[in-house]
Scaffold this motif. Structure first.
Motif, short mmCIF file in Angstrom:
data_model
loop_
_atom_site.label_atom_id
_atom_site.label_comp_id
_atom_site.label_asym_id
_atom_site.label_seq_id
_atom_site.Cartn_x
_atom_site.Cartn_y
_atom_site.Cartn_z
N LEU A 102 0.83 -1.20 0.00
CA LEU A 102 0.00 0.00 0.00
C LEU A 102 0.87 1.25 0.00
O LEU A 102 1.72 1.42 0.88
N GLY A 103 0.64 2.12 -0.98
CA GLY A 103 1.48 3.31 -1.12
C GLY A 103 0.69 4.60 -1.11
O GLY A 103 -0.40 4.70 -1.67
N THR A 104 1.25 5.62 -0.44
CA THR A 104 0.68 6.97 -0.46
C THR A 104 1.80 7.97 -0.71
O THR A 104 2.97 7.70 -0.41
N PHE A 120 3.25 -6.00 2.72
CA PHE A 120 2.17 -6.93 3.07
C PHE A 120 2.29 -7.34 4.54
O PHE A 120 1.27 -7.47 5.23
N GLY A 121 3.50 -7.55 5.00
CA GLY A 121 3.71 -7.92 6.40
C GLY A 121 3.27 -6.83 7.35
O GLY A 121 2.65 -7.10 8.39
N GLU A 122 3.57 -5.58 7.01
CA GLU A 122 3.16 -4.46 7.86
C GLU A 122 1.64 -4.29 7.85
O GLU A 122 1.03 -3.99 8.89
N ALA A 123 1.03 -4.52 6.71
CA ALA A 123 -0.43 -4.45 6.63
C ALA A 123 -1.06 -5.56 7.46
O ALA A 123 -2.11 -5.36 8.10
N ASP A 124 -0.42 -6.73 7.49
CA ASP A 124 -0.90 -7.85 8.30
C ASP A 124 -0.89 -7.47 9.79
O ASP A 124 -1.85 -7.73 10.52
N ASN A 151 -10.90 6.37 -0.68
CA ASN A 151 -9.78 5.44 -0.77
C ASN A 151 -8.52 5.94 -0.05
O ASN A 151 -8.05 7.05 -0.29
N ARG A 152 -7.99 5.09 0.81
CA ARG A 152 -6.70 5.28 1.45
C ARG A 152 -6.32 3.94 2.09
O ARG A 152 -7.17 3.07 2.25
N PRO A 153 -5.06 3.74 2.47
CA PRO A 153 -4.64 2.42 2.97
C PRO A 153 -5.49 1.90 4.12
O PRO A 153 -5.76 0.69 4.19
N GLU A 154 -5.91 2.78 5.02
CA GLU A 154 -6.70 2.32 6.17
C GLU A 154 -7.99 1.62 5.75
O GLU A 154 -8.47 0.72 6.45
N ALA A 328 1.23 -4.23 -6.12
CA ALA A 328 1.33 -3.03 -5.29
C ALA A 328 0.22 -2.05 -5.65
O ALA A 328 -0.10 -1.88 -6.83
N VAL A 329 -0.35 -1.41 -4.63
CA VAL A 329 -1.48 -0.50 -4.83
C VAL A 329 -1.10 0.90 -4.33
O VAL A 329 -0.89 1.11 -3.14
N GLY A 330 -1.02 1.85 -5.26
CA GLY A 330 -0.77 3.24 -4.88
C GLY A 330 -2.08 4.00 -4.88
O GLY A 330 -2.91 3.83 -5.77
N PHE A 331 -2.28 4.84 -3.88
CA PHE A 331 -3.54 5.60 -3.76
C PHE A 331 -3.39 7.00 -4.33
O PHE A 331 -2.31 7.61 -4.22
N TYR A 332 -4.46 7.48 -4.93
CA TYR A 332 -4.45 8.86 -5.41
C TYR A 332 -4.58 9.80 -4.23
O TYR A 332 -4.89 9.38 -3.11
#
Length: 699
Positions: A102-104, A120-124, A151-154, A328-332
């Motif tokens: 997840l990227g911002t 992925f580990g940090e998101a876990d 939309n955002r990582p959270e 990988a998913v980058g957010f606007y």
């Protein structure tokens, strides 16, 4: 009777059932192609296999993907153990733990910088803490959890937490308005809501009207700035970081769901009445993504951008895909006007969008080419035609054209896009061709609905025919059901037509707490009736040609109920009758108004507008502006949404009647006939609107 004779008789009986013509003799024609690995038969149709739904029907009307004609896909190939969204994320963490996920964009001194990534580990770790925090606050298993922000990582971390601890996620979104949000929260008995400071302020206005809510978590909120509520409200407000900290100190084991458990309730905006909640299980979502990616592979080197609303099934499906393949998913940034800047920084390889944006990209490039003029315009046209000829002939065009022309265009999307997907509404074949040539990538148009967990069909790789939505997903089967009142039948030649019906593991469980509407769309044999009219093209490709009910989508994917809007405009003093028109290739509505002649004459007299006759007055721009302004005022009073306002109007003297074929005997507008009758006027209105907005296209 010996066994060989009996076997031959059984085979002959089956063949007579399956042949299109019952009188056809058993002459050994190879109309049935035996499968080498199973005792079943199918008819090859290129991209689809056609199977009999029931032998006694004698109709070959059930279509499946040629990729898996004898077994409908419900799991990822090679991974039968992945049956839930939780299983899918556990697989991703085990496979891609240290890969970026997840990227911002980092903000330094008020400026936007490069993307910063969470693995992925940090998101876990984060989803475990958030889920444990909810358990710590006493939110029971199976509870509905609301997500009320963009939309955002959270958003994804909370969704993963819901899957790990058997909660049901319920997306909420601003476009429905506060009343709809309040309705959904109460209807789904939401116990916890995650929001941002802006949406918190909206909820505080009706907090006493949503009694099921026990906890509100503010994402991006600062503890010192979060308001405290009296204990009598029974609601606790805290920050996302505080909930995460509480969860880390009070870790709880996962409470994994089963494939048949409800994963999410997605409320559709609908067109009239209250929103409907489509109940989707873990198994249906996994089946949908497994089917839609069956022949399209992704990898951990891929990057995609998340800007389509996560409250919609299209983007939810994209995110399930990203997890499974380690994408990988980058957010606007949250601003569509800055999307291209985000794309340039992220440089995605996979891009999912809707026709509205693709139309703008198309218009922007073509306008730039035209304005460049001279040598540059001729060079672009030469390069475009050369690549087009190469594609039609199945060859690769000379790389010279990319170096001279198209590499600069590719940089607008970051320069690395290899796959574009489009959904929500039809994309013009001309735009698909243009994107394919200019960006040098595969462009896939698909068709799906919330009720089918997203994808029903999609264009196949290598299929160069445009203007259709491809073949069935391997995760479902499709048939067309006769609609005699619209003269559509599955017997139509050369192309069978009818209402598109879908069956398979991707189908939703039903509308939440609404058996009546569920029974209207789900029949006893498990077929979901979409309400869309389809036609089978050669090779088993599906084309959408009509809508069974008078409901349609605009280019941005918003549903329109024209009768509701016409009933609002009918109150205007100038209007005797009104026909509102729109289609899925355009982003706005236009209207044909049969005028109240006395009112129009009275207006002209009061405004000092001279005219020779009423026909010329109807064509006077001042009269059109006056009528449109009155329509706007009534639209505002009725609280029509922005996309429900007509943007142009044509005034006519002739009334809509049964005699001229524009009304039914019950005085309802015959929409297909009205569209044809006023085709020139509709075309002229869209042509005028396109002068200021190139994304709008005439008929």
């Amino acid at each position: 009777m010996d066994s060989s004779t009996a076997s031959h008789r059984r085979l002959s009986t089956i063949r007579r059932h399956l042949l299109a013509s019952p009188s056809h003799e058993d002459n050994g024609d190879p109309c049935l192609l035996p499968c080498a690995t199973a005792g079943e038969f199918s008819v090859e149709k290129g991209y689809s296999a056609v199977l009999p739904e029931k032998l006694q029907d004698g109709k070959w009307n059930v279509y499946r993907s040629i990729s898996s004609p004898l077994k409908i896909v419900d799991r990822f190939p090679g991974h039968p153990e992945i049956g839930t969204l939780h299983d899918n994320f556990v697989y991703a963490v085990n496979s891609f733990r240290d890969y970026k996920y997840l990227g911002t964009r980092v903000r330094v001194d008020g400026t936007v910088g490069e993307y910063k990534w969470m693995t992925f580990g940090e998101a876990d770790t984060a989803r475990t803490a958030i889920g444990s925090g909810l358990v710590h606050h006493g939110v029971p298993k199976g509870s509905s959890i609301g997500l009320y922000f963009i939309n955002r990582p959270e958003w994804l971390i909370i969704d993963h937490a819901c899957s790990a601890y058997s909660y049901v996620s319920v997306p909420l979104y601003d476009t429905l308005g506060p009343d709809a949000v309040k309705y959904i929260v109460n209807h789904a008995a939401v116990q916890a809501i995650f929001c941002v400071p802006q949406t918190l302020n909206v909820m505080l206005n009706f907090l006493s009207e949503i009694p099921s809510v026990r906890i509100i978590v503010v994402v991006g909120g600062i503890d010192e700035q979060i308001p405290s509520l009296p204990n009598t409200t029974g609601v606790q407000i805290l920050s996302y970081s505080k909930l995460q900290s509480q969860g880390q100190k009070n870790l709880h084991p996962f409470c994994p769901p089963k494939p048949d458990d409800v994963a999410t309730i997605c409320y559709t905006s609908g067109t009239t009445g209250t929103p409907k909640g489509a109940v989707l299980t873990h198994g249906s979502l996994i089946a949908s993504v497994a089917g839609s990616t069956f022949n399209t592979k992704f990898g951990s080197s891929d990057i995609t951008i998340s800007y389509l609303p996560l409250a919609h099934i299209y983007e939810r499906s994209n995110q399930i895909m990203a997890v499974h393949f380690g994408v990988a998913v980058g957010f606007y940034q949250g601003d569509n006007l800055k999307l291209m800047d985000d794309m340039a920084a992220l440089r995605p390889t996979v891009f999912s969008s809707v026709p509205r944006l693709y139309n703008r990209i198309y218009a922007g490039i073509t306008n730039a080419v035209k304005s460049s003029g001279g040598l540059r315009e001729r060079l672009f046209n030469a390069a475009y035609n050369a690549k087009k000829r190469a594609l039609l002939n199945g060859r690769n065009a000379s790389p010279m054209w990319d170096r001279l022309v198209f590499n600069k265009i590719k940089e607008k999307l970051g320069g690395r896009v290899r796959l574009m997907s489009s959904g929500a509404s039809p994309l013009s074949p001309a735009v698909i061709e243009f994107l394919t040539i200019c960006f040098g990538c595969r462009v896939v148009e698909g068709y799906g609905m919330t009720e089918t967990s997203c994808v029903i069909s999609a264009m196949d790789e290598g299929d160069n025919l445009l203007g259709h939505v491809g073949s069935p997903s391997p995760a479902c089967e499709i048939k067309l059901v006769d609609v005699p009142e619209m003269n559509y039948t599955s017997e139509d030649q050369p192309h069978p037509r009818g209402e598109i019906c879908v069956r398979g593991p991707i189908i939703f469980r039903g509308y939440y707490k609404d058996e009546t509407q569920t029974r209207e769309v789900l029949d006893e044999d498990g077929w979901f009736h979409t309400g869309d009219i389809g036609m089978w093209l050669h090779g088993g490709r599906l084309k959408i040609i009509d809508r069974k009910k008078n409901i349609f989508k605009l280019a941005q994917g918003e549903y329109i109920a024209p009768e509701k809007i016409e009933n609002v405009y009918a109150k205007c003093r100038f209007i005797a009758q009104c026909f509102v028109y729109g289609d899925s290739l355009n982003s706005c509505l236009v209207a044909i108004v049969s005028v109240d002649q006395d009112q129009l004459k009275a207006w002209a007299a009061s405004e000092g507008v001279e005219y020779q006759n009423l026909e010329k007055l109807c064509n006077d721009p001042r009269a059109k502006s006056a009528v449109l302004a009155d329509m706007d005022n009534h639209g505002k009073e009725a609280q029509l949404r922005g996309f429900e306002f007509a943007k142009a109007v044509t005034l006519v003297l002739e009334p809509f009647t049964i005699e001229n074929g524009l009304l039914t005997p019950t005085f309802k507008i015959k929409r297909p006939q009205a569209k044809a009758y006023f085709a020139e006027a509709i075309n002229n209105m869209y042509a005028q609107l396109s002068a200021t907005d190139p994304s709008i296209k005439p008929l």
